[in-house]
Motif scaffolding. Structure first.
Motif, PDB file in Angstrom:
ATOM      1  N   LYS A 148       0.960  -1.259  -0.019  1.00 65.91           N
ATOM      2  CA  LYS A 148      -0.029  -0.037  -0.026  1.00 65.91           C
ATOM      3  C   LYS A 148       0.967   1.306  -0.063  1.00 65.91           C
ATOM      4  N   LEU A 149       0.572   2.151  -0.915  1.00 70.03           N
ATOM      5  CA  LEU A 149       1.375   3.408  -0.981  1.00 70.03           C
ATOM      6  C   LEU A 149       0.259   4.492  -0.841  1.00 70.03           C
ATOM      7  N   GLU A 150       0.630   5.611  -0.484  1.00 65.74           N
ATOM      8  CA  GLU A 150       0.021   6.772   0.120  1.00 65.74           C
ATOM      9  C   GLU A 150       0.636   8.066  -0.526  1.00 65.74           C
ATOM     10  N   ILE A 151      -0.251   8.894  -1.227  1.00 67.66           N
ATOM     11  CA  ILE A 151       0.342  10.054  -2.212  1.00 67.66           C
ATOM     12  C   ILE A 151       0.108  11.337  -1.016  1.00 67.66           C
ATOM     13  N   VAL A 152       1.142  12.165  -0.710  1.00 68.45           N
ATOM     14  CA  VAL A 152       0.907  13.158   0.185  1.00 68.45           C
ATOM     15  C   VAL A 152       1.219  14.445  -0.699  1.00 68.45           C
ATOM     16  N   GLY A 153       0.311  15.390  -0.822  1.00 74.17           N
ATOM     17  CA  GLY A 153       0.829  16.591  -1.547  1.00 74.17           C
ATOM     18  C   GLY A 153      -0.448  17.400  -2.149  1.00 74.17           C
ATOM     19  N   ASN A 178      -8.138   8.600  -4.706  1.00 69.60           N
ATOM     20  CA  ASN A 178      -7.242   9.490  -5.564  1.00 69.60           C
ATOM     21  C   ASN A 178      -5.805   9.394  -5.129  1.00 69.60           C
ATOM     22  N   THR A 179      -5.583   8.994  -3.615  1.00 73.16           N
ATOM     23  CA  THR A 179      -4.356   9.118  -2.832  1.00 73.16           C
ATOM     24  C   THR A 179      -3.947   7.895  -2.295  1.00 73.16           C
ATOM     25  N   ASN A 180      -4.371   6.771  -2.195  1.00 73.00           N
ATOM     26  CA  ASN A 180      -4.184   5.608  -1.664  1.00 73.00           C
ATOM     27  C   ASN A 180      -4.247   4.483  -2.661  1.00 73.00           C
ATOM     28  N   VAL A 181      -3.132   4.060  -3.085  1.00 70.72           N
ATOM     29  CA  VAL A 181      -2.791   3.014  -4.003  1.00 70.72           C
ATOM     30  C   VAL A 181      -2.394   1.628  -3.274  1.00 70.72           C
ATOM     31  N   THR A 182      -3.345   0.663  -3.662  1.00 67.17           N
ATOM     32  CA  THR A 182      -3.105  -0.813  -3.444  1.00 67.17           C
ATOM     33  C   THR A 182      -2.541  -1.573  -4.419  1.00 67.17           C
ATOM     34  N   ILE A 183      -1.330  -1.899  -4.347  1.00 65.66           N
ATOM     35  CA  ILE A 183      -1.052  -2.969  -5.408  1.00 65.66           C
ATOM     36  C   ILE A 183      -1.007  -4.436  -4.756  1.00 65.66           C
ATOM     37  N   SER A 184      -1.572  -5.270  -5.543  1.00 63.53           N
ATOM     38  CA  SER A 184      -1.644  -6.897  -5.117  1.00 63.53           C
ATOM     39  C   SER A 184      -1.467  -7.754  -6.306  1.00 63.53           C
ATOM     40  N   GLY A 185      -1.030  -9.079  -6.123  1.00 63.28           N
ATOM     41  CA  GLY A 185      -0.717 -10.146  -6.979  1.00 63.28           C
ATOM     42  C   GLY A 185      -0.326 -10.967  -6.219  1.00 63.28           C
ATOM     43  N   ARG A 188       8.464  10.055  -7.263  1.00 66.01           N
ATOM     44  CA  ARG A 188       8.214  11.220  -6.342  1.00 66.01           C
ATOM     45  C   ARG A 188       8.410  10.904  -4.896  1.00 66.01           C
ATOM     46  N   LYS A 189       9.750  10.547  -4.852  1.00 66.67           N
ATOM     47  CA  LYS A 189       9.918  10.110  -3.263  1.00 66.67           C
ATOM     48  C   LYS A 189       9.692  11.204  -2.135  1.00 66.67           C
ATOM     49  N   PRO A 190       9.084  10.967  -0.934  1.00 57.24           N
ATOM     50  CA  PRO A 190       8.872  11.634   0.027  1.00 57.24           C
ATOM     51  C   PRO A 190      10.205  12.784   0.365  1.00 57.24           C
ATOM     52  N   GLU A 191       9.910  14.143   0.370  1.00 59.80           N
ATOM     53  CA  GLU A 191      10.880  14.837   0.725  1.00 59.80           C
ATOM     54  C   GLU A 191      10.919  15.174   2.272  1.00 59.80           C
ATOM     55  N   PRO A 192      11.841  15.586   2.920  1.00 58.70           N
ATOM     56  CA  PRO A 192      12.179  15.703   4.267  1.00 58.70           C
ATOM     57  C   PRO A 192      11.575  16.901   4.964  1.00 58.70           C
ATOM     58  N   TYR A 193      11.239  18.175   4.126  1.00 53.54           N
ATOM     59  CA  TYR A 193      10.841  19.312   4.624  1.00 53.54           C
ATOM     60  C   TYR A 193       9.378  19.378   4.961  1.00 53.54           C
ATOM     61  N   ASN A 194       8.675  19.230   3.979  1.00 50.56           N
ATOM     62  CA  ASN A 194       7.327  19.106   3.918  1.00 50.56           C
ATOM     63  C   ASN A 194       6.517  17.811   4.154  1.00 50.56           C
ATOM     64  N   GLY A 195       7.169  16.797   3.746  1.00 44.90           N
ATOM     65  CA  GLY A 195       6.801  15.441   3.645  1.00 44.90           C
ATOM     66  C   GLY A 195       5.978  14.903   2.361  1.00 44.90           C
ATOM     67  N   LYS A 196       5.950  15.943   1.169  1.00 46.36           N
ATOM     68  CA  LYS A 196       5.357  15.499   0.263  1.00 46.36           C
ATOM     69  C   LYS A 196       5.945  14.541  -0.558  1.00 46.36           C
ATOM     70  N   GLY A 197       5.053  13.692  -1.181  1.00 43.77           N
ATOM     71  CA  GLY A 197       5.605  12.580  -2.058  1.00 43.77           C
ATOM     72  C   GLY A 197       4.919  11.254  -1.974  1.00 43.77           C
ATOM     73  N   ILE A 198       5.277  10.339  -2.400  1.00 40.55           N
ATOM     74  CA  ILE A 198       4.860   9.011  -2.310  1.00 40.55           C
ATOM     75  C   ILE A 198       5.517   8.302  -1.413  1.00 40.55           C
ATOM     76  N   LYS A 199       4.640   7.528  -0.320  1.00 39.36           N
ATOM     77  CA  LYS A 199       5.392   6.823   0.706  1.00 39.36           C
ATOM     78  C   LYS A 199       4.731   5.642   1.028  1.00 39.36           C
ATOM     79  N   TYR A 200       5.271   4.457   1.486  1.00 38.33           N
ATOM     80  CA  TYR A 200       4.513   3.371   1.785  1.00 38.33           C
ATOM     81  C   TYR A 200       3.916   3.729   3.088  1.00 38.33           C
ATOM     82  N   VAL A 201       2.685   2.901   3.164  1.00 41.32           N
ATOM     83  CA  VAL A 201       1.702   3.300   4.362  1.00 41.32           C
ATOM     84  C   VAL A 201       2.564   2.832   5.654  1.00 41.32           C
TER      85      VAL A 201
END
Length: 187
Positions: free
Chosen positions: A94-99, A136-143, A160-173
């Protein structure tokens, strides 16, 4: 002796195992799909129908001192175990998109990402992997194939890896982003 390689792999009753010793191919079928794997010639794979267990052993016990043979033995056992678990239960990331304005959607056989760039990013979905997007912001990949699921999740995150100042980007849940303090104004 390989600590991982010598452990037998217990196979549930819902999973069917086919072993072709001449072609060095192991095939497993279960409720979530079917997978096959061609193992290295340095390893012998055996299937025991009575105990419903797969065992791996080195082809040449005298060559165990050679570093790569032990690694092949343990790696082969781990890959087969992941195949058995994948066709029985499946894997999920599971991925979470922040921004602000960052989102994802599935269009046919591709994932479309809007990540603040001038153009949308389109990524093809590999065979055997399903991608679902919620709100639109929670991505689930399964198989059923652990490698394909992990590779697809890593590919999406790398755009778009998460950046350390605002935390924006794509991260694992559940992933913790180490935050940095911005510039200090007027001391």
């Amino acid at each position: 002796m390989s600590l991982i390689g010598k452990k037998p792999i217990a196979v549930p009753s819902a999973v069917k195992v086919t072993l072709n010793a001449a072609a060095r191919q192991v095939s497993v079928q279960g409720p979530k799909g079917s997978l096959s794997f061609v193992h290295r010639p340095e390893v012998i794979v055996a299937w025991d129908e009575g105990t419903r267990a797969i065992t791996c052993s080195p082809k040449d016990a005298a060559a165990l001192g050679v570093g790569s043979n032990r690694a092949y033995w343990g790696t082969t056992r781990a890959i087969i175990r992941n195949m058995v678990e994948g066709v029985e239960k499946g894997y999920e990331k599971k991925l979470e998109i922040v921004g602000v304005g960052y989102n994802a959607k599935v269009q046919g056989k591709k994932v479309v990402l809007a990540l603040g760039f001038a153009n949308l990013i389109e990524l093809p979905i590999p065979e055997g992997v399903t991608v679902a997007v919620d709100q639109n912001t929670n991505v689930t990949i399964s198989g059923s194939d652990r490698q394909k699921v992990g590779a697809m999740a890593s590919l999406i995150r790398s755009k778009r890896k998460p950046e350390p100042y605002n935390g924006k980007g794509i991260k694992y849940v559940g992933e913790q982003i180490t935050r940095k303090q911005g510039k200090a104004f007027g001391s």
